[in-house]
Design a protein around this motif. Structure first.
Motif, PDB file in Angstrom:
ATOM      1  N   ALA A  89     125.797  26.075  30.923  1.00  0.00           N
ATOM      2  CA  ALA A  89     125.634  26.444  29.671  1.00  0.00           C
ATOM      3  C   ALA A  89     126.866  25.543  28.597  1.00  0.00           C
ATOM      4  CB  ALA A  89     126.411  27.703  29.421  1.00  0.00           C
ATOM      5  N   ILE A  90     126.572  25.202  27.638  1.00  0.00           N
ATOM      6  CA  ILE A  90     127.458  24.219  26.697  1.00  0.00           C
ATOM      7  C   ILE A  90     128.354  25.507  25.832  1.00  0.00           C
ATOM      8  CG2 ILE A  90     125.899  24.313  24.824  1.00  0.00           C
ATOM      9  CD1 ILE A  90     126.933  21.184  24.465  1.00  0.00           C
ATOM     10  N   ALA A  91     129.497  24.882  25.800  1.00  0.00           N
ATOM     11  CA  ALA A  91     130.582  25.714  25.139  1.00  0.00           C
ATOM     12  C   ALA A  91     130.240  25.633  23.647  1.00  0.00           C
ATOM     13  CB  ALA A  91     132.011  25.063  25.183  1.00  0.00           C
ATOM     14  N   ALA A  92     130.603  26.836  22.904  1.00  0.00           N
ATOM     15  CA  ALA A  92     130.259  26.975  21.346  1.00  0.00           C
ATOM     16  C   ALA A  92     131.033  25.954  20.758  1.00  0.00           C
ATOM     17  CB  ALA A  92     130.826  28.160  20.999  1.00  0.00           C
ATOM     18  N   PRO A  93     130.467  25.351  19.652  1.00  0.00           N
ATOM     19  CA  PRO A  93     131.048  24.296  18.889  1.00  0.00           C
ATOM     20  C   PRO A  93     132.251  24.770  18.305  1.00  0.00           C
ATOM     21  CG  PRO A  93     129.046  25.095  17.845  1.00  0.00           C
ATOM     22  CD  PRO A  93     128.985  25.919  18.919  1.00  0.00           C
ATOM     23  N   VAL A  94     133.382  23.929  18.495  1.00  0.00           N
ATOM     24  CA  VAL A  94     134.529  24.077  17.698  1.00  0.00           C
ATOM     25  C   VAL A  94     134.443  24.031  16.070  1.00  0.00           C
ATOM     26  CG1 VAL A  94     136.981  23.153  17.213  1.00  0.00           C
ATOM     27  CG2 VAL A  94     135.836  22.724  19.564  1.00  0.00           C
ATOM     28  N   ALA A 146     130.720  20.031  22.033  1.00  0.00           N
ATOM     29  CA  ALA A 146     131.386  20.993  21.288  1.00  0.00           C
ATOM     30  C   ALA A 146     132.607  20.283  20.503  1.00  0.00           C
ATOM     31  CB  ALA A 146     131.980  22.118  22.159  1.00  0.00           C
ATOM     32  N   GLU A 147     133.147  19.114  21.013  1.00  0.00           N
ATOM     33  CA  GLU A 147     134.084  18.344  20.601  1.00  0.00           C
ATOM     34  C   GLU A 147     133.244  16.976  20.118  1.00  0.00           C
ATOM     35  OE1 GLU A 147     137.655  18.375  22.782  1.00  0.00           O
ATOM     36  OE2 GLU A 147     137.387  20.491  23.340  1.00  0.00           O
ATOM     37  N   ARG A 148     134.166  16.024  19.773  1.00  0.00           N
ATOM     38  CA  ARG A 148     133.823  14.535  19.245  1.00  0.00           C
ATOM     39  C   ARG A 148     133.307  13.871  20.580  1.00  0.00           C
ATOM     40  NH1 ARG A 148     135.310   9.998  15.734  1.00  0.00           N
ATOM     41  NH2 ARG A 148     133.469   8.938  16.075  1.00  0.00           N
ATOM     42  N   ILE A 149     132.163  13.520  20.662  1.00  0.00           N
ATOM     43  CA  ILE A 149     131.752  12.460  21.915  1.00  0.00           C
ATOM     44  C   ILE A 149     131.379  11.036  21.486  1.00  0.00           C
ATOM     45  CG2 ILE A 149     130.627  14.359  23.214  1.00  0.00           C
ATOM     46  CD1 ILE A 149     128.081  13.882  21.955  1.00  0.00           C
ATOM     47  N   MET A 201     131.087  27.963  34.402  1.00  0.00           N
ATOM     48  CA  MET A 201     132.169  27.462  33.472  1.00  0.00           C
ATOM     49  C   MET A 201     131.268  26.777  32.610  1.00  0.00           C
ATOM     50  SD  MET A 201     135.529  25.192  34.014  1.00  0.00           S
ATOM     51  CE  MET A 201     135.340  23.708  32.934  1.00  0.00           C
ATOM     52  N   GLU A 202     131.742  26.843  31.130  1.00  0.00           N
ATOM     53  CA  GLU A 202     130.959  26.386  30.149  1.00  0.00           C
ATOM     54  C   GLU A 202     131.471  24.892  29.976  1.00  0.00           C
ATOM     55  OE1 GLU A 202     132.141  28.752  26.831  1.00  0.00           O
ATOM     56  OE2 GLU A 202     130.042  29.781  26.840  1.00  0.00           O
ATOM     57  N   ARG A 203     130.394  23.799  29.674  1.00  0.00           N
ATOM     58  CA  ARG A 203     130.760  22.522  29.511  1.00  0.00           C
ATOM     59  C   ARG A 203     130.937  22.015  27.954  1.00  0.00           C
ATOM     60  NH1 ARG A 203     126.983  20.121  34.038  1.00  0.00           N
ATOM     61  NH2 ARG A 203     126.985  22.058  35.320  1.00  0.00           N
ATOM     62  N   ASN A 204     131.933  21.234  28.094  1.00  0.00           N
ATOM     63  CA  ASN A 204     132.403  20.613  26.526  1.00  0.00           C
ATOM     64  C   ASN A 204     131.062  19.983  26.119  1.00  0.00           C
ATOM     65  OD1 ASN A 204     134.634  21.591  25.585  1.00  0.00           O
ATOM     66  ND2 ASN A 204     135.863  20.292  26.795  1.00  0.00           N
ATOM     67  N   SER A 205     130.262  19.075  26.848  1.00  0.00           N
ATOM     68  CA  SER A 205     129.101  18.366  26.559  1.00  0.00           C
ATOM     69  C   SER A 205     128.196  18.414  27.541  1.00  0.00           C
ATOM     70  CB  SER A 205     129.608  16.832  26.046  1.00  0.00           C
ATOM     71  OG  SER A 205     129.654  16.188  27.332  1.00  0.00           O
ATOM     72  N   VAL A 206     126.942  18.539  27.050  1.00  0.00           N
ATOM     73  CA  VAL A 206     125.876  18.195  27.930  1.00  0.00           C
ATOM     74  C   VAL A 206     124.918  17.018  27.882  1.00  0.00           C
ATOM     75  CG1 VAL A 206     125.588  20.563  29.076  1.00  0.00           C
ATOM     76  CG2 VAL A 206     124.451  19.665  26.794  1.00  0.00           C
ATOM     77  N   VAL A 207     124.401  16.255  28.857  1.00  0.00           N
ATOM     78  CA  VAL A 207     123.554  15.289  28.685  1.00  0.00           C
ATOM     79  C   VAL A 207     121.964  15.641  29.124  1.00  0.00           C
ATOM     80  CG1 VAL A 207     122.827  12.996  29.567  1.00  0.00           C
ATOM     81  CG2 VAL A 207     125.479  13.630  29.084  1.00  0.00           C
ATOM     82  N   ILE A 208     121.087  15.790  28.195  1.00  0.00           N
ATOM     83  CA  ILE A 208     120.037  16.028  28.249  1.00  0.00           C
ATOM     84  C   ILE A 208     119.179  14.665  28.216  1.00  0.00           C
ATOM     85  CG2 ILE A 208     117.959  17.390  27.417  1.00  0.00           C
ATOM     86  CD1 ILE A 208     120.594  18.711  26.004  1.00  0.00           C
TER      87      ILE A 208
END
Lengths: 569, 293
Positions: free
Chosen positions: A185-190, A59-62, A1-8
């Motif tokens: 995987a990170i979701a594509a940006p809105v 992909a959305e506001r963080i 499942m794609e994630r809305n945000s990832v922390v690297i």
């Protein structure tokens, strides 16, 4: 499942490519349409020492930098030792194949990356290590590297060989953790139409100052505020303004006061130690009623303290620092975007009320890079001070007026001559020591700020307006609080946060109204003694819980969410 | 400074409606009178002139003049004056104060004002004592001088402010005396006409706590007619010589800081907030590894 945000999180020795890797990822993510927010720790020394660069992309506001690390990149063994505790339960580890050993229990989600080796093979030196690392990260989160390649080509436009080597290193890196490709995987940006910008809090403040009409900036280098001085040194002359590096913080604010006396919009920027040195002049500017703006990027105190770590421990000093009782305004921006607008407000308050205005940020907010909505400069209003020409009849600099703000003569104006002084003075400006005069003048100097606690100041708010679980804080903690409140609210809790942007004068009535229905009022702040909590206890009607911490690190959204959960139990 | 149409101002035109609070016989009266005369001679416009001072007896001077004034904090006259001048180079800016204000608490600012060469005139009323706090030694007090804070005599060596000024890069260094107002007036005129930082050490005896007037009148000598004011080493020698040499010791023309800033602003292509924001555009991207924008 794609994630809305990832922390690297990238970690290693200062100087081996950690920072540049983080910069590249941040800028490429922004270019690729993602929201980003960064968090860095670095040693106070120039060379060597452990450093860390965390990039959260969404992909959305963080709203915050994130507590749990989805992807930890270790450039050396120490990086592993220091940072593996921060890993999310399914967090992936990418580590330099030569420099790092990973315990067996992490093997299933840890992959060696030949950072050093590939960089040398491709580029002939270890310099392209950062590109190998960035490539590996891109693969795991399924981030299209086109924006990275574009940035590389732009940077090395005239060095084709270097650009090719960097791109080769990037691609080689992406192949390294091949079996984990796309696993986080990170979701594509809105898709977004509005224009966004990527900048730090310090940069947003410098830009806000230019937007507000800054004419004169005097500063003295100090971590973490120096880049305001540096940026303005480069840019202010293009607007007709002047930036000067002074001999100390006292001279900085003194020259700012002189420039403002001569009619300029003037500011300085510093951190805690500098603010201490400026204290006497703050009282002077308050008493002589000379507008000026002082930016305090707070850092860990006391004394020299933790120069490269964050803290919110200058609140008391900003509000009260200095002998006697001189008025000033204290404003605390709540985000990088707000750094721009709070600075515009600061200049306008200074001009309107003829007072020193202190902008309180902190190391975390000042240095983090964030994708924000581009400030709409058509919405910037510039307030000008009341001058001689606004006065009728015989000119009196410190005239007791209906709004307690007096016309300020500006050198060059005929008939506006007066002597600004820190000695108690009468309406004309002449020294005057009578009891009645002192009472009248102290009353005037404080009364003029009344509109700021009665609606003239804008404050920040999220969640319920009259919540059962209320949060009150100031400044940079708003981001994690926003994140936690939105999450808890979505889960059905009655929760909300009110952040007074102007802390002096404190909007007591608004605070009391906000907390009227609250069973619990949480006050998170990054300091030891709970300065805001103490202020609220003294000024407001509601009981509260202080959640002060002084570890030199910003709160995460998870920290606040847990406190909300505890309160809900 | 002067305009052809208006009649020239007279010294009395520069008096404010405040009467000086100094003790009768204070040297500062002579300095103030010289300043009024110099202003009249140069026909300065009171609405375009700013006098900046620190704290001390002599720092009350701006109140007695009809120009704009800033009575700042102890020791801070010079950086405030610099801010005034840089913000509006059209203004005539004079900083005044005492030896304690300028060379004890404010000494950290002096060499920087001098080396930067901001176009201001700094007039120090030097009485070798702290008058306002009732007679303690100052940085220019003599060794072995007895005062309330040095009951056994001053153990320290006095600061040579003229040598300090030359060493710091001041482009105009002179000494005058309150008891010789004609010469002091002329020095102030020349200092104000000098483009750049000008420093005048004005001997100004304190009648209450260090009444040296008769003694100093004996000690003063004029700069020799053949002294070369462009000779920095010679000026330094003269400053170190001891005694009280009155006149201009050193003069050097260098571009002023305000001028340099004007040129910097002129040669920098104009920009505005929208263009600056463009450089931060997330979509446009930015150079890797370099500070953004």
């Amino acid at each position: 499942m794609e994630r809305n945000s990832v922390v690297i999180r990238l970690a290693g020795e200062s100087g081996e490519g950690v920072i540049s890797s983080g910069d590249i990822l941040t800028q490429a993510a922004a270019r690729g349409g993602y929201y980003t927010q960064t968090f860095r720790t670095y040693p106070a020394e120039i060379k060597g020492g452990p450093c860390m660069y965390q990039v959260r992309m969404g992909a959305e506001r963080i709203y915050s930098h994130g507590r749990h690390v989805d992807l930890l990149v270790c450039f050396n063994q120490e990086a592993w030792d220091l940072h593996h505790d921060a890993l999310a339960d399914d967090g992936v580890i990418l580590y330099d194949s030569i420099a790092v050993e990973i315990p067996d229990e992490y093997r299933d989600r840890a992959r060696p990356v030949r950072m050093e080796q590939l960089a040398k093979e491709i580029g002939g030196s270890s310099r392209a290590k950062n590109m190998v690392a960035v490539g590996a990260v891109s693969g795991v989160i399924n981030f299209d590297t086109t924006p990275i390649q574009e940035l590389v080509l732009r940077r090395y436009a005239h060095k084709t060989g270097v650009a090719d080597a960097n791109i080769a290193a990037l691609n080689a890196g992406a192949d390294e953790a091949d079996d984990l490709r796309g696993s986080r995987a990170i979701a594509a940006p809105v898709e977004v139409q509005e224009d966004r910008v990527l900048m730090s809090g310090n940069q947003a403040i410098a830009l806000g100052a230019v937007a507000a009409g800054l004419d004169y900036f005097g500063g003295y280098p100090i971590t973490p505020a120096s880049d305001i001085l540096e940026w303005l040194s480069a840019k202010l002359p293009a607007t007709g303004g002047i930036t000067i590096q002074c001999e100390d913080e006292i001279a900085s604010l003194a020259s700012v006061i002189g420039a403002s006396y001569a009619g300029a919009k003037a500011a300085t920027a510093t951190s805690g130690p500098g603010l201490s040195l400026m204290s006497e002049l703050l009282g002077y500017a308050g008493t002589a009623e000379i507008p000026c703006v002082i930016i305090d990027a707070q850092r860990g105190g006391p004394s020299t303290g933790l120069p490269t770590k964050t803290e919110q421990s200058d609140l008391n000093h900003a509000l009260y620092g200095g002998h006697g009782e001189a008025p000033r305004v204290v404003i605390a921006p709540t985000s990088v975007e707000d750094c721009f607008w709070a600075t515009v407000d600061a200049f306008n308050y200074a001009e309107k009320y003829q007072v020193p205005v202190i902008i309180l940020t902190d190391q975390g907010l000042a240095t983090r890079m964030e994708v924000i909505h581009r400030p709409d400069t058509s919405k910037v209003e510039r307030v000008e001070r009341k001058t001689r020409k606004d006065a009728a009849g015989e000119y009196r600099r410190y005239e007791l007026t209906a709004d307690s703000v007096s016309p300020m003569g500006i050198p060059g104006e005929e008939g506006g001559q007066y002597v600004a002084t820190g000695i108690e003075h009468d309406e004309v400006g002449h020294p005057a020591y009578t009891p009645a005069n002192h009472v009248a003048m102290q009353t005037k100097r404080w009364a003029k700020l009344a509109p700021l606690s009665n609606g003239d100041a804008r404050h920040a708010h999220v969640g319920d307006e009259r919540p059962e679980i209320a949060i009150i804080g100031f400044g940079s903690t708003f981001g994690p609080v926003q994140e936690a409140v939105l999450k808890a609210q979505a889960e059905g809790l009655s929760v909300g946060a009110f952040y007074p942007r102007v802390l002096g004068p404190l909007p007591v009535e608004s605070l009391n109204a906000f907390a009227a229905n609250a069973a619990t009022v949480l006050v998170p702040e990054v300091n030891f003694t709970g300065q805001l909590a103490r202020l609220l206890k003294a000024e407001c009607d509601f009981p509260l819980e202080s959640h002060a911490k002084c570890d030199g690190l910003p709160f995460t959204g998870e920290d606040i969410y847990e406190k909300i959960q505890e309160a809900a139990r | 400074m002067s305009t052809a149409e208006t009649p020239k101002r007279k010294p009395n035109d520069f008096k404010s409606d405040l009467k000086p609070i100094w003790c009768p016989g204070c040297g500062d009266f002579g300095v103030l009178a010289s300043l009024y005369r110099a202003f009249a001679q140069l026909d300065v416009d009171p609405a375009r002139t700013v006098i900046v001072s620190g704290i001390g007896c002599s720092s009350r001077l701006p109140g007695f003049v009809s120009t704009y004034g800033v009575h700042t904090l102890h020791g801070r006259a010079l950086p405030v004056a610099m801010g005034v001048k840089l913000a509006n180079p059209e203004l005539t800016v004079v900083a005044v104060g005492g030896d304690g204000d300028g060379f004890a608490i404010g000494a950290g600012h002096f060499p920087h004002a001098a080396r930067r060469n901001v176009d201001i005139t700094y007039l120090v009323m030097d009485n070798e004592i702290y008058g306002l706090t009732k007679g303690q030694v100052s940085p220019t007090s003599l060794t072995e001088q007895k005062a309330p804070s040095t009951p056994w005599g001053n153990l320290e060596t006095p600061l040579n402010t003229l040598a300090f000024a030359i060493a710091s890069g001041a482009g105009f260094v002179a000494r005058g005396a309150s008891f010789n107002t004609k010469a002091l007036t002329e020095l102030i005129v020349q200092a104000m006409e000098h483009p750049g930082f000008s420093y005048i050490d004005a001997l100004s005896p304190c009648v209450m706590f260090n009444n040296t007037q008769d003694e100093w009148k004996e000690l003063v000598t004029d700069v020799a007619p053949d002294h070369d004011i462009a000779d920095k080493v010679g000026a330094f020698d003269l400053a170190l010589k001891g005694g009280f040499t009155l006149g201009i010791l050193y003069k050097e023309l260098r571009p002023t800081l305000d001028e340099k800033y004007r040129h910097l602003v002129e040669r920098t292509p104009d920009s505005d907030i929208d263009a600056m924001l463009d450089a931060f555009s997330a979509r446009k991207g930015v150079a890797i590894g370099k500070p953004l924008a």
